[in-house]
Structure formats: C-alpha cells, structure tokens
Design a protein around this motif. Structure first.
Motif, short mmCIF file in Angstrom:
data_model
loop_
_atom_site.label_atom_id
_atom_site.label_comp_id
_atom_site.label_asym_id
_atom_site.label_seq_id
_atom_site.Cartn_x
_atom_site.Cartn_y
_atom_site.Cartn_z
N LEU A 32 -109.73 -74.49 18.90
CA LEU A 32 -110.56 -75.41 19.68
C LEU A 32 -110.90 -74.87 21.07
CD1 LEU A 32 -108.81 -78.78 18.75
CD2 LEU A 32 -111.00 -77.93 17.92
N GLY A 33 -110.44 -73.67 21.39
CA GLY A 33 -110.76 -73.08 22.69
C GLY A 33 -109.94 -73.62 23.83
N LEU A 34 -108.87 -74.35 23.54
CA LEU A 34 -108.00 -74.90 24.59
C LEU A 34 -107.01 -73.86 25.09
CD1 LEU A 34 -107.33 -78.40 22.98
CD2 LEU A 34 -109.01 -77.82 24.74
N ASP A 35 -106.67 -72.90 24.25
CA ASP A 35 -105.87 -71.73 24.61
C ASP A 35 -106.61 -70.49 24.16
OD1 ASP A 35 -103.79 -73.20 25.70
OD2 ASP A 35 -102.65 -73.27 23.83
N ARG A 36 -106.38 -69.38 24.86
CA ARG A 36 -107.03 -68.13 24.48
C ARG A 36 -106.02 -67.17 23.89
NH1 ARG A 36 -111.58 -65.89 28.68
NH2 ARG A 36 -112.93 -67.72 28.71
N PRO A 37 -106.34 -66.58 22.73
CA PRO A 37 -105.44 -65.56 22.18
C PRO A 37 -105.48 -64.30 23.04
CG PRO A 37 -107.46 -65.68 20.89
CD PRO A 37 -107.53 -66.80 21.88
N THR A 38 -104.36 -63.57 23.09
CA THR A 38 -104.33 -62.32 23.85
C THR A 38 -105.14 -61.24 23.14
OG1 THR A 38 -102.24 -61.77 22.76
CG2 THR A 38 -102.12 -62.78 24.95
N ARG A 39 -105.26 -61.37 21.83
CA ARG A 39 -106.16 -60.50 21.07
C ARG A 39 -106.61 -61.24 19.82
NH1 ARG A 39 -102.91 -57.15 17.29
NH2 ARG A 39 -100.73 -57.74 17.55
N GLY A 40 -107.71 -60.78 19.25
CA GLY A 40 -108.27 -61.47 18.10
C GLY A 40 -109.15 -62.64 18.53
N ARG A 41 -109.76 -63.28 17.56
CA ARG A 41 -110.66 -64.40 17.85
C ARG A 41 -110.48 -65.51 16.82
NH1 ARG A 41 -116.68 -62.52 18.23
NH2 ARG A 41 -116.13 -61.49 16.27
N ALA A 42 -110.75 -66.73 17.26
CA ALA A 42 -110.80 -67.89 16.36
C ALA A 42 -112.25 -68.36 16.33
CB ALA A 42 -109.89 -69.00 16.87
N LEU A 43 -112.86 -68.35 15.15
CA LEU A 43 -114.28 -68.64 15.03
C LEU A 43 -114.53 -69.86 14.14
CD1 LEU A 43 -115.57 -65.01 14.39
CD2 LEU A 43 -115.36 -66.19 16.59
N ILE A 44 -115.54 -70.62 14.49
CA ILE A 44 -116.00 -71.74 13.67
C ILE A 44 -117.47 -71.49 13.38
CG2 ILE A 44 -116.38 -74.22 13.56
CD1 ILE A 44 -114.04 -74.52 15.53
N ASP A 45 -117.79 -71.29 12.11
CA ASP A 45 -119.14 -70.90 11.71
C ASP A 45 -119.59 -69.66 12.48
OD1 ASP A 45 -119.40 -72.89 9.81
OD2 ASP A 45 -120.22 -74.33 11.24
N GLY A 46 -118.66 -68.73 12.69
CA GLY A 46 -118.98 -67.47 13.32
C GLY A 46 -119.07 -67.49 14.83
N VAL A 47 -118.72 -68.64 15.46
CA VAL A 47 -118.86 -68.78 16.92
C VAL A 47 -117.55 -69.31 17.50
CG1 VAL A 47 -120.12 -69.94 18.78
CG2 VAL A 47 -121.32 -69.28 16.69
N GLU A 48 -117.14 -68.78 18.65
CA GLU A 48 -116.00 -69.35 19.36
C GLU A 48 -116.37 -70.75 19.83
OE1 GLU A 48 -115.13 -66.60 22.48
OE2 GLU A 48 -113.86 -65.36 21.21
N HIS A 49 -115.45 -71.70 19.62
CA HIS A 49 -115.79 -73.09 19.89
C HIS A 49 -116.18 -73.33 21.34
CE1 HIS A 49 -116.04 -77.31 19.13
NE2 HIS A 49 -115.05 -77.61 19.94
N ARG A 50 -115.55 -72.63 22.26
CA ARG A 50 -115.88 -72.84 23.69
C ARG A 50 -117.28 -72.37 24.03
NH1 ARG A 50 -114.90 -68.13 26.74
NH2 ARG A 50 -114.02 -66.42 25.48
N ARG A 51 -117.90 -71.59 23.13
CA ARG A 51 -119.27 -71.14 23.35
C ARG A 51 -120.29 -71.97 22.57
NH1 ARG A 51 -118.98 -66.39 26.07
NH2 ARG A 51 -117.07 -65.15 25.88
N SER A 52 -119.83 -72.97 21.85
CA SER A 52 -120.74 -73.79 21.05
C SER A 52 -121.65 -74.62 21.96
CB SER A 52 -119.94 -74.73 20.14
OG SER A 52 -120.79 -75.66 19.49
N PRO A 53 -122.95 -74.65 21.70
CA PRO A 53 -123.86 -75.44 22.53
C PRO A 53 -123.69 -76.94 22.33
CG PRO A 53 -125.04 -74.47 20.69
CD PRO A 53 -123.67 -73.89 20.66
N ALA A 54 -123.13 -77.36 21.20
CA ALA A 54 -122.92 -78.78 20.91
C ALA A 54 -121.56 -78.94 20.24
CB ALA A 54 -124.03 -79.32 20.03
N PRO A 55 -120.47 -78.84 21.00
CA PRO A 55 -119.13 -78.81 20.40
C PRO A 55 -118.77 -80.03 19.57
CG PRO A 55 -119.02 -79.03 22.80
CD PRO A 55 -120.42 -78.69 22.46
N LEU A 56 -119.19 -81.24 19.99
CA LEU A 56 -118.83 -82.44 19.24
C LEU A 56 -119.59 -82.56 17.93
CD1 LEU A 56 -118.47 -85.17 22.03
CD2 LEU A 56 -116.70 -83.77 20.96
N ARG A 57 -120.73 -81.91 17.85
CA ARG A 57 -121.49 -81.89 16.60
C ARG A 57 -120.94 -80.81 15.64
NH1 ARG A 57 -126.26 -84.85 17.08
NH2 ARG A 57 -126.92 -85.28 19.22
#
Length: 217
Positions: A32-57
């Motif tokens: 959910l982008g509330l914590d950042r991993p020291t390496r690697g990525r967590a993606l939702i539909d190929g995008v990091e959630h903190r970069r989503s233009p409409a996170p609630l959608r």
C-alpha cells in the motif's frame, strides 16, 4: 522480508497466512506504499501504489478501524473519504447498503460496535469501486451472521473478477473462504498454491500450516 515474491491474481480469494511476526502486516504496508522496501518493489497492476493517480479507485484496503473519528457519522466518514479521493458522493449510499449499514448512516461512529466499525471499514474499502481489495482480519468483531456475510461478500467480489487478498489468523475461515494461499514465515515464502495442494497429506489447514511453518528455520 527475505526475498519474498508472489503474485495475487484476480477472480479468486487469496488467503495471506503466517505466524505472528512473520511479516504479513509489513508486506501489506509495503504493497500500500505505507512502508518502503529496502530493495525490490510491490506493484499493483504494474504500478507502485504511491504513484497511482487514483489510489482509491485502484485499491480498497481494510486495515485498523480503531482510528475512526468517533464524532463523525458513518455517512460523514465516507463523505470525507470521497471528497479526499475525488470520488462521487453517490457511491456512499450504495456501499452503506452493501455492508448492511444503511439504517445506521446518520449514527455517530463513536457509538458503533466493533463489528459495525468493521462493516464501515469494508464500506470505505469499496467506496472507489476498486479492482483490488486488501482485507486485514476482516471478520474481527463480527458475530456469526456477520462472518457469513463477509465470507459471501469476499467470494462475490472475487466472482466479479476482482483481486481479493485476505490476511487472517483464523484457519477455519480461510479453509471455508480461500481458493488460493500465500503462506509466509520469518519473512520468507513457505507456499503459494491452492488450498487442496497446501493441505494434501495433512488432516486440516491448521495442521498443514503448523507443520509447514515450523519447518522454516
């Protein structure tokens, strides 16, 4: 977390299991982008959630409900979220009806039971009509009727083609609800497979869980 990699797919309920301290909450917070991993990525539909233009959608999440503002009404809480997320207010009565809180819409949250707070948390998660739902201990505080309701709701959401990830410590509920399991221990992946495959050779999900997680050094 230790090289943890898994994919949660749409159209099924995925149970996210692990002993206390295994890293479930940390993983959810990183997704959910509330914590950042020291390496690697967590993606939702190929995008990091903190970069989503409409996170609630994109993602609806049920996390801690004790932080709800007790002075707001259920409708007021959702109206505030809708305004902050750029969502239409017409969704508010729809989600309140879906979670069984339509008649409590004008009641203050401070007078809600734990189960009602959980239902309001689910309503907030559904507000943006997201394709991905992340639910942390969704049956917490619910009575037997409420547990049956959330079980049916999770299955219905998956049947609509949504991605449903459920973190829980209740093996009996996961045995009844989950189609797929992601199991971790000590920050490592133990299993990423169907329920039947995970329990094969064991008497129950609880036994399989205990034996498999104990084997992680």
């Amino acid at each position: 977390m230790d090289g943890l990699t898994f994919t949660v797919r749409p159209g099924r309920v995925t149970g996210f299991l692990g002993p206390n301290g295994a890293g479930k909450s940390t993983t959810v917070r990183m997704v959910l982008g509330l914590d950042r991993p020291t390496r690697g990525r967590a993606l939702i539909d190929g995008v990091e959630h903190r970069r989503s233009p409409a996170p609630l959608r994109s993602v609806g999440a049920l996390l801690e409900t004790s932080t709800l503002h007790g002075g707001r009404t259920a409708h007021g809480h959702l109206r505030w979220l809708a305004h902050a997320g750029g969502l239409p207010a017409r969704r508010i009565p729809e989600v309140l009806e879906r979670v069984g809180l339509a008649e409590a819409a004008r009641r203050r949250v401070g007078g809600f039971s734990l189960g009602m707070r959980q239902r309001l948390g689910v309503a907030a998660a559904l507000l943006g009509d997201p394709g991905v739902l992340i639910l942390d201990e969704p049956v917490n505080g619910l009575d037997p009727e409420g547990i049956r309701w959330i079980r049916g709701l999770m299955r219905a959401l998956a049947a609509e083609g949504r991605t449903v990830l459920v973190s829980s410590h209740l093996m009996s509920e996961m045995a009844l609800t989950a189609d797929h399991l992601v199991v971790i221990a000590r920050g490592r992946l133990v299993a990423d497979c169907g329920l039947a495959e995970f329990t094969a050779g064991f008497g129950s999900l609880e036994e399989a869980f205990m034996r498999r997680t104990e084997a992680v050094a």
